[in-house]
Motif scaffolding. Sequence first.
Motif, PDB file in Angstrom:
ATOM      1  N   LYS A  50       0.833  -1.202   0.000  1.00  0.00           N
ATOM      2  CA  LYS A  50       0.000   0.000   0.000  1.00  0.00           C
ATOM      3  C   LYS A  50       0.868   1.251   0.000  1.00  0.00           C
ATOM      4  CE  LYS A  50      -4.137   1.962   1.762  1.00  0.00           C
ATOM      5  NZ  LYS A  50      -4.237   3.087   2.608  1.00  0.00           N
ATOM      6  N   THR A  52       0.977   5.264   0.466  1.00  0.00           N
ATOM      7  CA  THR A  52       0.255   6.416   1.006  1.00  0.00           C
ATOM      8  C   THR A  52       0.525   7.625   0.123  1.00  0.00           C
ATOM      9  OG1 THR A  52       0.613   5.574   3.236  1.00  0.00           O
ATOM     10  CG2 THR A  52      -0.055   7.866   3.036  1.00  0.00           C
ATOM     11  N   VAL A  64       4.381   7.399  -0.450  1.00  0.00           N
ATOM     12  CA  VAL A  64       5.407   6.778   0.385  1.00  0.00           C
ATOM     13  C   VAL A  64       4.973   5.400   0.867  1.00  0.00           C
ATOM     14  CG1 VAL A  64       6.464   8.892   1.237  1.00  0.00           C
ATOM     15  CG2 VAL A  64       4.471   7.969   2.394  1.00  0.00           C
ATOM     16  N   ILE A  65       5.975   4.586   1.185  1.00  0.00           N
ATOM     17  CA  ILE A  65       5.663   3.284   1.758  1.00  0.00           C
ATOM     18  C   ILE A  65       6.509   3.074   3.009  1.00  0.00           C
ATOM     19  CG2 ILE A  65       5.034   2.161  -0.402  1.00  0.00           C
ATOM     20  CD1 ILE A  65       7.853   0.906  -0.391  1.00  0.00           C
ATOM     21  N   ASN A  66       6.085   2.075   3.777  1.00  0.00           N
ATOM     22  CA  ASN A  66       6.813   1.729   4.972  1.00  0.00           C
ATOM     23  C   ASN A  66       7.684   0.524   4.672  1.00  0.00           C
ATOM     24  OD1 ASN A  66       7.705   0.733   7.428  1.00  0.00           O
ATOM     25  ND2 ASN A  66       5.688   0.012   8.064  1.00  0.00           N
ATOM     26  N   GLY A  69      10.023  -0.053   8.817  1.00  0.00           N
ATOM     27  CA  GLY A  69      10.139   1.054   9.749  1.00  0.00           C
ATOM     28  C   GLY A  69      10.680   2.324   9.139  1.00  0.00           C
ATOM     29  N   GLN A  70      11.099   2.244   7.903  1.00  0.00           N
ATOM     30  CA  GLN A  70      11.594   3.454   7.260  1.00  0.00           C
ATOM     31  C   GLN A  70      10.597   3.896   6.207  1.00  0.00           C
ATOM     32  OE1 GLN A  70      14.173   4.627   8.545  1.00  0.00           O
ATOM     33  NE2 GLN A  70      14.741   6.299   7.180  1.00  0.00           N
ATOM     34  N   VAL A  71      10.355   5.189   6.164  1.00  0.00           N
ATOM     35  CA  VAL A  71       9.388   5.709   5.197  1.00  0.00           C
ATOM     36  C   VAL A  71      10.141   6.175   3.959  1.00  0.00           C
ATOM     37  CG1 VAL A  71       7.681   7.504   4.780  1.00  0.00           C
ATOM     38  CG2 VAL A  71       7.834   6.419   7.015  1.00  0.00           C
ATOM     39  N   PRO A  73       9.951   7.233  -0.354  1.00  0.00           N
ATOM     40  CA  PRO A  73       9.062   7.636  -1.444  1.00  0.00           C
ATOM     41  C   PRO A  73       9.084   6.614  -2.576  1.00  0.00           C
ATOM     42  CG  PRO A  73      11.087   8.902  -1.505  1.00  0.00           C
ATOM     43  CD  PRO A  73      11.192   7.994  -0.324  1.00  0.00           C
ATOM     44  N   VAL A 104      14.801   5.361  -2.668  1.00  0.00           N
ATOM     45  CA  VAL A 104      13.551   5.556  -3.407  1.00  0.00           C
ATOM     46  C   VAL A 104      13.094   4.211  -3.949  1.00  0.00           C
ATOM     47  CG1 VAL A 104      12.472   6.755  -5.330  1.00  0.00           C
ATOM     48  CG2 VAL A 104      14.332   7.842  -4.095  1.00  0.00           C
TER      49      VAL A 104
ATOM     50  N   GLU B 475      11.582   3.484  17.257  1.00  0.00           N
ATOM     51  CA  GLU B 475      11.337   2.338  16.369  1.00  0.00           C
ATOM     52  C   GLU B 475      10.703   1.199  17.147  1.00  0.00           C
ATOM     53  OE1 GLU B 475      11.991   2.331  13.131  1.00  0.00           O
ATOM     54  OE2 GLU B 475      12.795   4.353  13.243  1.00  0.00           O
ATOM     55  N   MET B 808      11.790  14.227  -1.381  1.00  0.00           N
ATOM     56  CA  MET B 808      10.548  14.938  -1.659  1.00  0.00           C
ATOM     57  C   MET B 808      10.629  16.353  -1.109  1.00  0.00           C
ATOM     58  SD  MET B 808       7.733  12.019  -0.912  1.00  0.00           S
ATOM     59  CE  MET B 808       8.099  11.957   0.795  1.00  0.00           C
ATOM     60  N   ILE B 819       4.342   5.830  11.307  1.00  0.00           N
ATOM     61  CA  ILE B 819       3.932   4.493  10.902  1.00  0.00           C
ATOM     62  C   ILE B 819       2.903   3.976  11.887  1.00  0.00           C
ATOM     63  CG2 ILE B 819       4.730   2.154  10.488  1.00  0.00           C
ATOM     64  CD1 ILE B 819       7.334   3.283   9.566  1.00  0.00           C
ATOM     65  N   VAL B 825       1.514   3.948   6.462  1.00  0.00           N
ATOM     66  CA  VAL B 825       2.100   5.266   6.715  1.00  0.00           C
ATOM     67  C   VAL B 825       0.979   6.286   6.793  1.00  0.00           C
ATOM     68  CG1 VAL B 825       3.623   7.049   5.841  1.00  0.00           C
ATOM     69  CG2 VAL B 825       4.178   4.653   5.457  1.00  0.00           C
TER      70      VAL B 825
END
Lengths: 161, 850
Positions: A50, A52, A64-66, A69-71, A73, A104, B475, B808, B819, B825
């Motif tokens: 998914k 966002t 963006v995705i998870n 634990g890291q977001v 793009p 990315v 975390e 970005m 999260i 997210v």
Amino acid sequence: MLDEQDIFSNGYDEEDDEDTQKDKYLTFFIGNEEYGMGIRHVIEVIGMQKITPVPEMPGYLKGVINLRGQVIPVTDVRMRFGLEEKIYTERTCIIVVNVRESFVGLVVDSVSDVLDIPEDRMEPVPRVNQRETNRYIEGMGRVGVDVYIIVDVQWLLFDES
Amino acid sequence: MEKNRKIDEDLLSFIAESREIVEEIEPRLVKLGEELDNNREPDDETVNLIFRGFHTIKGTAAFYQLDSIVSLAHKAETLLEFFRKNHETINASCTDVLCHTLDVMEHLFALIEAGEGEESAQDKIRSIMFRLNGRIDALKRKTEDDEFTGMPGPETSLTFPGKEPYPAARLEEVQPSIGKYAQICLSESRAIMKKIMGMSFMETSEDSGAYREDELEGCHELFRIMVDSAGFLGFENLVLHLEKALDWIHMKDKDMDVKTEDVEYFKGLCSSILHVFNGIESSGTDRDSVVIELPGDETPAADDAHDAFCQEQDHKTELSGIFISESFGLIEELDEKLALLREDPGDRDALKSAKSFFHTLKGSAGLMGLADMEALGEKAVAVCEKAMEDPDCLDDQAVGGLVETSFMIRRLLAPKDGGEDFGDRPIYRRNPENERRRLSPDHAGPVAPERRIADRRDIRVSISKLDELINLVGELVIAENMVVKNPDIQGLELENFEKAAVHLRKIVRDLQDVALTVRMVPVSGVFRKMIRLVHDFSAKSDKKVKLRLVGEDTEIDKTVAELISDPLVHLVRNAIGHGIRKKPDKTSKEPDGVIILEARHEGGEVLILVKDSGDGLDTEKILGKALETGIVNQEDLPLSEKEIHELIFHPGFSTSDDVTDFSGRGVGMDVVRRNLDRIKGRVDVYSRRGKGCSFVLRIPLTLAIIDGMLVRVGESSYTIPLLSIRETIQVSRHQVTTTMDGQEMVSLRDQMIPVIRLHDIYGMGTDDTDVDKGLLVVVEHQDDVAGLLIHDILGEQQAVIKGMSRYMDHVMGISGCTILGDGEVSLILDVPGLIQKAQLRGMERDMTVH
């Protein structure tokens, strides 16, 4: 913020493995064309998840995705190439790359293989078609009868036009 | 230049520790000064503490061979000795000099940290050493064990450059009456000022850079002379003024474009300096003159300019031609006498004359700021005196030493470079009879650093490690959520698992709490800086202000502590500058006002209050000024008192008529508010006319984690910071009014609130929710209120804020992301940005419609 390097524990140190990574390309499909990108920048390949959406981003920046634990793009490569958008299938993948310290994700239709394409099998870009999107092409790789369009990842991510 | 020298850990550690020591002793020095001002005896405990502070710094600095710091600390110790002996003539100017010594040390610390050498600070160091010496010498002369006077005694004369020798009386302690010597300096300085005021660059501002440059350089030199004498005589206030002039000169020297207002400003400075001269003449002290300074005087920039100046200027000073020729004349005669002495060491007349010449040279060197030459003269005089007492000790070696000294002085005066430093060269051989040290700056010698082992309850941790620790804890919170709220196990009845999950959650929460406090520091660090500030400002504005600190132990995040320092400075300055009025009764011992700095925890926030006992905000004046500058229009009236108070935060607002140098320029309060915004805090003002004024700063306890409300809008979920939420209401269609430009408004208890449809303002497709079917989250930021239209409230949670990727660009209205438990997210909304975005969108819409 966790150092992004920590999560992606492939252990690839760019300088060390320059030589072993040279000439290796990850190939993937967009539509009917098969492309390749230098494996130097590739961290991993993951399945679709998914996304966002983030407002006020260029169309190809889906959101963006998870990732553990890291977001990070995500860019839709199809749209970046100026092609029509396509509905994601179960084969759609995200290639996670690291360029200029930025992580990315790149959405592609499907991912094939890692191929060796030695330098002498690489041909420069033909100047015949001066279409805009030719800028992203680093060269054309030939393996047997197959031709792969080698993509310049840096352009893919950072070109402003 | 030792740029980019590799800095080792220990050195940095030393600097950090020394800084702490400086922070410890600075407020105590200020307090000591106040006690002395009130004619109270200095407290032994305090003096000892300060002394130990300098001593420790000196010891460890010696270990690292930081000679300048060692010398400074040593001089400071020497001066402090007089405090210990409870000397009757110590006064607040001594503590002032010591405070300035701390400033110079801090400057050196910064240089060392940056990997640069001490060269660029030589001017500063020399200047402060000079002042320290001045104080010490003045005090020394009054003590019993008078080794040498250091200043011309009654029997000798002082040659002032270009003038007849005056019979100089002993320098009286400055207050209450000034000595003859000071009078001499004063009249000389007046002459200098007259010369400066007559310079052509003062007349017009449009001239060619060339000759103006010469004039400015000459000007600079003259001011330098005055600064040194003022410093020597202990007129600290005057020194500050003169240094301001020096800063101006330096800035204009580099600046091609000198405007009329710049020259006006300089003229203003000069007249205020003359004003201080008058003050000194009439009352013997420079403390009574309040100086009005003019706009354009930006203190931080001035400090930078001064620093830059010191770095760029070749620190070998140009010597005044007159002084040089005079001195050479003296040396000729000196050499004659020394030659006589060589022939016959018993020649008492020759010896006496030699001593007198050395004395004179030393005195004028002192005035010109030539520390090395002064030191040489000093030692030579001492030798002569000893020889006069005990003729036998004047052997060949000793005479040879004197000759060499004269030779050295001659070289110092060589016009080529304007002077030389001698560093460590021992040019005077020890006379076994004498106890004279070698002619070199005082060396503390390598001293084993005082390692305090047993009583250390603290440990130094690098901030980056702490940050890493806190991130990992963050975390962990997310990961814990992802496990416990995992979709795989939703709906399953897992009793044991539940129990374990609860246990896990508790531990994680506890860990989180501790991790957050790890970065907390007591607010006393910031508060104590204000002690010196209040002291300086109240002296500058000639008001007696008492400072009270409450709740110093309250802890705040280290970053926050650093960021509120500036706002607090602004507020305190304003309180002293505007709030507190000077009592009409000048002889009253009572303070003119009190400032209370208080800190405490309340809810999830830290409250910091700055209260002053002044007159409170003058609503009439504020309103008047606002109308005048167009911030408020006639139609907006009437405004409530609170609204009028809020006006002071408007950018560009100021009610000051006489513009003092630190407040009244109209940038203070606006900056304060913006600084608070950066740390997601807020500032409010409460004031009562005649009762005083209070500023309340509210700061969230932590910046990395916020309490948020999770809401759904269409397909997406967003997190809204709880602190920004006022309330959530349900509205029906008829409560909504739509204006002509399509803006929806809802009436809520007499207030019209604009409705924000998220997808609308971000242009992410139409969102055709009926207002009926959704909820309105009323959010606010300072004075702006808006209603966010949402579909659903999904819950409340603690969100660990993750910044958006560098890849970005920043989006107005989104401050980051987090999260969620299910791994998704969620974007965190930034309310002020959102409101701004909505306003912009409204304007866009206007433009397309019309």
